[in-house]
Design a protein around this motif. Structure first.
Motif, PDB file in Angstrom:
ATOM      1  N   VAL A  82       0.868  -1.176   0.000  1.00  0.00           N
ATOM      2  CA  VAL A  82       0.000   0.000   0.000  1.00  0.00           C
ATOM      3  C   VAL A  82       0.906   1.227   0.000  1.00  0.00           C
ATOM      4  O   VAL A  82       1.919   1.272   0.724  1.00  0.00           O
ATOM      5  N   ASN A  83       0.580   2.200  -0.825  1.00  0.00           N
ATOM      6  CA  ASN A  83       1.350   3.436  -0.912  1.00  0.00           C
ATOM      7  C   ASN A  83       0.584   4.534  -0.182  1.00  0.00           C
ATOM      8  O   ASN A  83      -0.521   4.914  -0.599  1.00  0.00           O
ATOM      9  N   LEU A  84       1.170   5.041   0.879  1.00  0.00           N
ATOM     10  CA  LEU A  84       0.511   6.019   1.736  1.00  0.00           C
ATOM     11  C   LEU A  84       1.216   7.365   1.642  1.00  0.00           C
ATOM     12  O   LEU A  84       2.441   7.436   1.466  1.00  0.00           O
ATOM     13  N   ASP A  85       0.442   8.436   1.782  1.00  0.00           N
ATOM     14  CA  ASP A  85       1.020   9.773   1.855  1.00  0.00           C
ATOM     15  C   ASP A  85       2.068   9.788   2.972  1.00  0.00           C
ATOM     16  O   ASP A  85       1.837   9.261   4.065  1.00  0.00           O
ATOM     17  N   GLN A  86       3.226  10.366   2.685  1.00  0.00           N
ATOM     18  CA  GLN A  86       4.347  10.326   3.629  1.00  0.00           C
ATOM     19  C   GLN A  86       4.033  10.957   4.990  1.00  0.00           C
ATOM     20  O   GLN A  86       4.726  10.690   5.978  1.00  0.00           O
ATOM     21  N   PHE A  87       2.973  11.791   5.043  1.00  0.00           N
ATOM     22  CA  PHE A  87       2.639  12.453   6.305  1.00  0.00           C
ATOM     23  C   PHE A  87       1.572  11.698   7.109  1.00  0.00           C
ATOM     24  O   PHE A  87       1.201  12.135   8.203  1.00  0.00           O
ATOM     25  N   MET A  88       1.070  10.606   6.578  1.00  0.00           N
ATOM     26  CA  MET A  88       0.107   9.803   7.344  1.00  0.00           C
ATOM     27  C   MET A  88       0.813   9.078   8.482  1.00  0.00           C
ATOM     28  O   MET A  88       1.971   8.672   8.353  1.00  0.00           O
ATOM     29  N   ASN A  92       4.878   5.876   9.001  1.00  0.00           N
ATOM     30  CA  ASN A  92       6.075   5.749   9.834  1.00  0.00           C
ATOM     31  C   ASN A  92       6.414   4.294  10.142  1.00  0.00           C
ATOM     32  O   ASN A  92       7.481   4.007  10.687  1.00  0.00           O
ATOM     33  N   GLN A  93       5.512   3.387   9.788  1.00  0.00           N
ATOM     34  CA  GLN A  93       5.747   1.971  10.060  1.00  0.00           C
ATOM     35  C   GLN A  93       6.546   1.334   8.928  1.00  0.00           C
ATOM     36  O   GLN A  93       6.697   1.902   7.849  1.00  0.00           O
ATOM     37  N   ARG A  94       7.061   0.148   9.191  1.00  0.00           N
ATOM     38  CA  ARG A  94       7.799  -0.589   8.155  1.00  0.00           C
ATOM     39  C   ARG A  94       6.901  -1.521   7.368  1.00  0.00           C
ATOM     40  O   ARG A  94       7.242  -1.954   6.266  1.00  0.00           O
ATOM     41  N   GLN A  95       5.746  -1.835   7.946  1.00  0.00           N
ATOM     42  CA  GLN A  95       4.790  -2.736   7.297  1.00  0.00           C
ATOM     43  C   GLN A  95       3.417  -2.501   7.899  1.00  0.00           C
ATOM     44  O   GLN A  95       3.288  -1.859   8.941  1.00  0.00           O
ATOM     45  N   VAL A  96       2.392  -3.002   7.223  1.00  0.00           N
ATOM     46  CA  VAL A  96       1.024  -2.835   7.724  1.00  0.00           C
ATOM     47  C   VAL A  96       0.241  -4.123   7.513  1.00  0.00           C
ATOM     48  O   VAL A  96       0.666  -5.018   6.778  1.00  0.00           O
ATOM     49  N   THR A  97      -0.919  -4.179   8.159  1.00  0.00           N
ATOM     50  CA  THR A  97      -1.853  -5.269   7.931  1.00  0.00           C
ATOM     51  C   THR A  97      -3.110  -4.686   7.303  1.00  0.00           C
ATOM     52  O   THR A  97      -3.339  -3.471   7.360  1.00  0.00           O
ATOM     53  N   PHE A  98      -3.932  -5.532   6.719  1.00  0.00           N
ATOM     54  CA  PHE A  98      -5.194  -5.062   6.158  1.00  0.00           C
ATOM     55  C   PHE A  98      -6.046  -4.374   7.230  1.00  0.00           C
ATOM     56  O   PHE A  98      -6.707  -3.374   6.970  1.00  0.00           O
ATOM     57  N   VAL A 166       4.932   6.579   0.665  1.00  0.00           N
ATOM     58  CA  VAL A 166       5.765   5.528   1.255  1.00  0.00           C
ATOM     59  C   VAL A 166       5.091   4.193   0.961  1.00  0.00           C
ATOM     60  O   VAL A 166       3.902   4.010   1.254  1.00  0.00           O
ATOM     61  N   ALA A 167       5.830   3.269   0.358  1.00  0.00           N
ATOM     62  CA  ALA A 167       5.280   1.954   0.031  1.00  0.00           C
ATOM     63  C   ALA A 167       5.558   0.979   1.167  1.00  0.00           C
ATOM     64  O   ALA A 167       6.716   0.740   1.514  1.00  0.00           O
ATOM     65  N   LEU A 168       4.494   0.438   1.733  1.00  0.00           N
ATOM     66  CA  LEU A 168       4.632  -0.505   2.836  1.00  0.00           C
ATOM     67  C   LEU A 168       4.098  -1.870   2.433  1.00  0.00           C
ATOM     68  O   LEU A 168       2.986  -1.972   1.896  1.00  0.00           O
ATOM     69  N   PRO A 169       4.836  -2.938   2.715  1.00  0.00           N
ATOM     70  CA  PRO A 169       4.322  -4.274   2.429  1.00  0.00           C
ATOM     71  C   PRO A 169       3.168  -4.626   3.359  1.00  0.00           C
ATOM     72  O   PRO A 169       3.183  -4.256   4.538  1.00  0.00           O
ATOM     73  N   ILE A 170       2.171  -5.297   2.827  1.00  0.00           N
ATOM     74  CA  ILE A 170       1.045  -5.777   3.641  1.00  0.00           C
ATOM     75  C   ILE A 170       1.367  -7.201   4.050  1.00  0.00           C
ATOM     76  O   ILE A 170       1.632  -8.055   3.200  1.00  0.00           O
ATOM     77  N   THR A 171       1.370  -7.463   5.340  1.00  0.00           N
ATOM     78  CA  THR A 171       1.922  -8.720   5.840  1.00  0.00           C
ATOM     79  C   THR A 171       0.933  -9.881   5.900  1.00  0.00           C
ATOM     80  O   THR A 171       1.342 -11.020   6.126  1.00  0.00           O
ATOM     81  N   ASP A 172      -0.357  -9.615   5.694  1.00  0.00           N
ATOM     82  CA  ASP A 172      -1.337 -10.710   5.735  1.00  0.00           C
ATOM     83  C   ASP A 172      -1.008 -11.761   4.682  1.00  0.00           C
ATOM     84  O   ASP A 172      -0.533 -11.444   3.576  1.00  0.00           O
ATOM     85  N   ARG A 173      -1.290 -13.001   4.996  1.00  0.00           N
ATOM     86  CA  ARG A 173      -1.014 -14.084   4.053  1.00  0.00           C
ATOM     87  C   ARG A 173      -1.748 -13.882   2.731  1.00  0.00           C
ATOM     88  O   ARG A 173      -1.235 -14.190   1.663  1.00  0.00           O
ATOM     89  N   SER A 174      -2.974 -13.346   2.803  1.00  0.00           N
ATOM     90  CA  SER A 174      -3.774 -13.148   1.593  1.00  0.00           C
ATOM     91  C   SER A 174      -3.232 -12.035   0.708  1.00  0.00           C
ATOM     92  O   SER A 174      -3.699 -11.838  -0.413  1.00  0.00           O
TER      93      SER A 174
END
Length: 207
Positions: A82-88, A92-98, A166-174
């Motif tokens: 997921v690509n998030l606005d840098q100010f969100m 600031n995280q390295r990864q996210v979940t759904f 900022v592009a963060l990997p989504i860690t959920d298996r799906s």
């Protein structure tokens, strides 16, 4: 018969998702074959029918198929970002979940195959602003702060403007999709070398 004759000269390939199309299109010169890639995405449920009537020489699928006439060969995985606005705050995280993306509004290309079902099912409270044209989506990613999705395949190729995101990997298996080259066993001699080359290219692209 006409489809069969045509397949002897041109390898017509379809895909159920856009990522594999991108990999193929950008590496055509690396294949020692005359390849025609169908731009329209194919429904996974129509794979066997389209192989048996020889409309396609091979189809890139997100499910393995093994029957008396058809077989699949693993080529690689595609991972959703997921690509998030840098100010969100999430940026600031390295990864996210759904689950952390609940309630957000996303701009999304309409024709993304099985990824569409995945994001809708995993972020049920989100709002998806679907765009039918890539150019329209590209403009929105430039001039708005809406989050949008990319993958390990589309991200390195600058498919979208990611200057202020900022592009963060989504860690959920799906959020990981596995792809296969699926073809008739009778075409193994022709398609297996192509599948092997595609697997190598896919692997090199993830390094």
């Amino acid at each position: 018969i006409k489809n069969y004759a045509q397949n002897q000269q041109v390898l017509k390939i379809a895909s159920v998702a856009p990522g594999p199309q991108i990999v193929l299109e950008q590496n055509l010169q690396k294949f020692n074959a005359n390849i025609d890639i169908d731009e329209a995405l194919l429904d996974q449920n129509n794979v066997e029918k389209n192989l048996l009537n020889r409309k396609y020489s091979a189809i890139i699928t997100n499910r393995e198929i093994q029957t008396t006439q058809i077989e699949s060969r693993f080529i690689g995985e595609e991972n959703l970002y997921v690509n998030l606005d840098q100010f969100m705050y999430l940026a600031n995280q390295r990864q996210v979940t759904f689950k952390e993306l609940v309630g957000l509004s996303f701009v999304v290309l309409n024709d993304i195959g099985p990824w569409k079902t995945i994001i809708q099912e995993n972020i049920p409270d989100a709002k998806f602003l679907y765009q039918t044209e890539y150019d329209a989506l590209s403009e929105l990613t430039k001039y708005t702060s809406f989050p949008f999705f990319t993958t390990n395949v589309t991200q390195p190729n600058n498919t979208y403007d990611t200057t202020d995101t900022v592009a963060l990997p989504i860690t959920d298996r799906s959020a990981t999709m596995t792809f296969y080259v699926t073809y008739l066993k009778s075409q193994r001699k022709t398609i297996a070398p192509l599948a092997k080359r595609l697997t190598r290219i896919w692997s090199e692209g993830k390094k």
